[in-house]
Design a protein around this motif. Sequence first.
Motif, short mmCIF file in Angstrom:
data_model
loop_
_atom_site.label_atom_id
_atom_site.label_comp_id
_atom_site.label_asym_id
_atom_site.label_seq_id
_atom_site.Cartn_x
_atom_site.Cartn_y
_atom_site.Cartn_z
N THR A 629 2.73 -4.46 -37.78
CA THR A 629 1.30 -4.12 -37.66
C THR A 629 1.06 -2.64 -37.93
O THR A 629 0.10 -2.26 -38.62
CB THR A 629 0.79 -4.48 -36.25
OG1 THR A 629 0.96 -5.88 -36.04
CG2 THR A 629 -0.69 -4.11 -36.09
N PHE A 630 1.94 -1.78 -37.42
CA PHE A 630 1.73 -0.34 -37.54
C PHE A 630 2.64 0.32 -38.58
O PHE A 630 2.60 1.54 -38.75
CB PHE A 630 1.93 0.34 -36.18
CG PHE A 630 0.85 -0.01 -35.19
CD1 PHE A 630 -0.35 0.69 -35.18
CD2 PHE A 630 1.03 -1.06 -34.29
CE1 PHE A 630 -1.35 0.36 -34.27
CE2 PHE A 630 0.04 -1.40 -33.39
CZ PHE A 630 -1.16 -0.69 -33.38
N GLY A 631 3.46 -0.48 -39.26
CA GLY A 631 4.31 0.06 -40.31
C GLY A 631 5.33 1.05 -39.78
O GLY A 631 5.54 2.11 -40.37
N LEU A 632 6.01 0.70 -38.69
CA LEU A 632 6.93 1.62 -38.02
C LEU A 632 8.37 1.39 -38.44
O LEU A 632 8.73 0.32 -38.97
CB LEU A 632 6.82 1.43 -36.49
CG LEU A 632 5.47 1.79 -35.86
CD1 LEU A 632 5.41 1.29 -34.44
CD2 LEU A 632 5.25 3.30 -35.90
N ASP A 633 9.21 2.40 -38.16
CA ASP A 633 10.66 2.23 -38.31
C ASP A 633 11.16 1.25 -37.25
O ASP A 633 10.40 0.83 -36.36
CB ASP A 633 11.37 3.57 -38.15
CG ASP A 633 10.99 4.55 -39.27
OD1 ASP A 633 10.56 4.07 -40.34
OD2 ASP A 633 11.11 5.77 -39.05
N ALA A 634 12.46 0.95 -37.29
CA ALA A 634 13.04 -0.03 -36.36
C ALA A 634 12.83 0.37 -34.91
O ALA A 634 12.51 -0.45 -34.05
CB ALA A 634 14.53 -0.21 -36.65
N THR A 635 13.03 1.64 -34.59
CA THR A 635 12.73 2.18 -33.26
C THR A 635 12.09 3.54 -33.46
O THR A 635 12.20 4.15 -34.52
CB THR A 635 13.99 2.34 -32.39
OG1 THR A 635 14.90 3.19 -33.06
CG2 THR A 635 14.64 1.00 -32.08
N VAL A 636 11.43 4.01 -32.41
CA VAL A 636 10.83 5.34 -32.46
C VAL A 636 11.52 6.22 -31.43
O VAL A 636 11.64 5.85 -30.26
CB VAL A 636 9.31 5.29 -32.17
CG1 VAL A 636 8.78 6.68 -31.84
CG2 VAL A 636 8.57 4.75 -33.38
N THR A 637 12.02 7.36 -31.86
CA THR A 637 12.64 8.31 -30.93
C THR A 637 11.66 9.44 -30.65
O THR A 637 10.73 9.69 -31.41
CB THR A 637 13.93 8.89 -31.53
OG1 THR A 637 13.63 9.53 -32.76
CG2 THR A 637 14.96 7.80 -31.75
N GLU A 645 4.37 11.32 -35.89
CA GLU A 645 4.97 11.73 -37.16
C GLU A 645 4.91 10.61 -38.21
O GLU A 645 4.87 10.88 -39.41
CB GLU A 645 6.43 12.14 -36.92
CG GLU A 645 6.56 13.47 -36.17
CD GLU A 645 7.97 13.71 -35.66
OE1 GLU A 645 8.85 12.86 -35.96
OE2 GLU A 645 8.18 14.72 -34.97
N GLN A 646 4.90 9.34 -37.75
CA GLN A 646 4.82 8.22 -38.69
C GLN A 646 3.38 7.87 -39.05
O GLN A 646 3.12 6.87 -39.73
CB GLN A 646 5.54 6.99 -38.12
CG GLN A 646 7.04 7.22 -38.01
CD GLN A 646 7.79 5.93 -37.70
OE1 GLN A 646 7.63 4.93 -38.41
NE2 GLN A 646 8.59 5.95 -36.66
N GLY A 647 2.42 8.70 -38.58
CA GLY A 647 1.04 8.58 -39.01
C GLY A 647 0.30 7.40 -38.45
O GLY A 647 -0.55 6.81 -39.13
N THR A 648 0.55 7.01 -37.19
CA THR A 648 -0.13 5.86 -36.60
C THR A 648 -1.38 6.26 -35.82
O THR A 648 -2.14 5.39 -35.39
CB THR A 648 0.82 5.10 -35.67
OG1 THR A 648 1.21 5.97 -34.59
CG2 THR A 648 2.05 4.63 -36.41
N VAL A 649 -1.62 7.57 -35.62
CA VAL A 649 -2.74 8.03 -34.80
C VAL A 649 -3.57 9.01 -35.61
O VAL A 649 -3.02 9.95 -36.21
CB VAL A 649 -2.23 8.72 -33.51
CG1 VAL A 649 -3.42 9.13 -32.62
CG2 VAL A 649 -1.29 7.80 -32.74
N CYS A 650 -4.88 8.82 -35.63
CA CYS A 650 -5.75 9.77 -36.31
C CYS A 650 -5.62 11.14 -35.64
O CYS A 650 -5.53 11.24 -34.41
CB CYS A 650 -7.21 9.29 -36.26
SG CYS A 650 -7.51 7.85 -37.32
#
Length: 722
Positions: A629-637, A645-650
């Motif tokens: 849904t949010f186009g994320l990596d496998a996990t977020v550190t 940093e992965q651009g999920t929040v305006c």
Amino acid sequence: MAEEQESSSLTGEIETLRRQLRYYQEYDQLTGIFNKAAFCKKCAELISMPHGSPFDVVCIDIERFKLVNDIYGMERGDSLLCHVARGLERKFGCRGGIIARIASDVFALLISHEAEGILESDILSIFKSCPVEMSVMPSIGVCRADNDTPVEKLCDWAVMALDSVKHNYMRHIAVYNSDIRSMLLEEQEILSSMESALEKKEFTIYFQPKCNMTMGKIIGAEALVRWVHPEKGVISPASFIPIFEKNGFIKRLDSYVWEEAAAWLRRLIDAGGKPLPVSVNISRTDFFGMDVCDTLMTILRRYDISPELLELEITESAYADRPQEIINTIMKLMNNRFTILMDDFGSGYSSLNMLKDIDVNVLKIDMGFLRRDSQKSRDILKSVVRMAKWLNLPMIAEGVETKDQVDFLLTIGCVYAQGYYYYRPMTAEQFLNLINAPEKMDYQNGGKLIPVQNQYLDFHELFNRDMMSDRLMGNILGAIAIYSFDGEKLYLLRGNEEYFKLLRRAGVTNDMAQDIMPTVAERDRPLLVKSLKQIQGASDEGSVEVTVRPFVGVTDFWIQMRLFHLAKKGEDEIYYAALADVTEQMEAIETLRISEQRFRLAMEATNIAIFELDVRTRVATYSEYTRKTFGLDATVTNAPEGFIEQGTVCEEYIDRFRGIYEAIYRGEKKASCVIRAILGDGKFAWNRVSLTAIQDRNGKTVKAIGIVERVPFDPKLWIEPK
């Protein structure tokens, strides 16, 4: 005839009284040697006579004599003075020397000039057999005698020379010369300009950060004073602090530093900065020249600063003088929420004795222990750290300069440090620039130092019977045992009462010299044997931990064994083992593992955006639906920064998003916010992000569950883009 006899008797009594009067005028009443007035008179007479060889005036001061009186009493102190006087008479009286006691614990000699080495050796030999248990050493000053200088002045110069080697335990003797004279002239120059320097604010505070070595991040700082002279530049504190301590000006300087540190903290807070504790030094003179607690509280009230932000460093040696007054002041400070650090711990005479009577919050260890880089120095430092852990006291090492020192400190369980390896002292402006970089700061515990827990101990010394009683082994250390291992069988050689209590709870009977392997579950025996062999080749500091289940008898019983290899004896290896019942922890771990497994299955089986946050590592794990849904990596550190940093929040909603994570990290149970999110396909959506904390039995947050829900647009939530 009777009148003549009476007159003769009266004359005799008068002469006796005159002799007694001369004795009282010339001799020290305690030791029976000359007093200062008589010494100066007789020395002047001898020096003025024609002679072949030159004379030396020698002054001898007993280091920390007041400590002898405090620990052993005045009577033992007087006995020590008499011992030194008799020793000087034996060594130098036979050489025609003049011997005197010219002050409380200062002796003087006039002797024919001789080599310094012989003179020092002779005086040190007197102190080797002192009538007190503690080590007592002299400081010795020598001044060449001449006809033109009064003996009183020669004594003053000799005392100045001995002052230059006072508390220098590698050197005990100094000769008055031009260097010492220059030092005294420089001292006089400092004294003449100190008042105006304070008025002109030439004294400036510098900051030296304190760091958590495991992360390399800053947890606070020490405020240090530098004299920025308009002509000479920066003057080292070593040049003026000892002088100010002697003349009492240190009280005004310390108060000035406390005020400057509080003012700096106030400016930082007013500018929106996040403060960490700053420590300031308290001189021993401060305790006797002012009400330290009232002075500090007045300053803090003036700047509206919490006492937790201004920590107090008190040098260990300060506790030696008038200890009860110090103790009372320390208690008053701690009751007012100040954090007390014992500075230079371990460098004084009676560290353990003082800790018995004085409460402190932190021990600051002097890295002078490692300057010689010998095994003995390392062993001493290990003992100091071990003792701090026994007392559950946080500790910080100061003067850390090399990577080897950092590595060594971490291996023995010291995690906080201050020194050139990390940062040199810096100006307030430089320090402000440094702490404005969030990645260099550790705010997790608000700058408070935490005691090191669950660190293993080095038991080589503990199993020496001279150092550990059976009572200590039985009542303090928990369940412990010593085993021998022949490669297959593990025999019990010695165990304390707690050890046998633990085995009885597990339903096991284990006698001395009995093989314990059959009492271990068969499937766990290979693991135990592997652990025993693994630790054989480890270093002195090494240990291995193994948990076995079940012991025969109680099938749901877990025992954790921490094994240390002690020595090889013939064909057998000797081990120390610390054992603990970890049944409850293992069951909790198993329950948590099953719960986490169920949670992950539930995450993957739902179309709700859900994730799990590990608070300690700040790693977020989420369902496949959430990832897509949010186009994320496998996990977020490093959550929340990893999401950002992965651009999920305006951008305009980032501060709001960070806020809920910060709330959870500081211990709040729930936190929620609505943000404008960027989905994996590039579209925008309004989402409510909710975090719910999971806490352990001590109320500490260990994990959090996050849920992301789609919500309708509300104009009230709109933030104009920057």
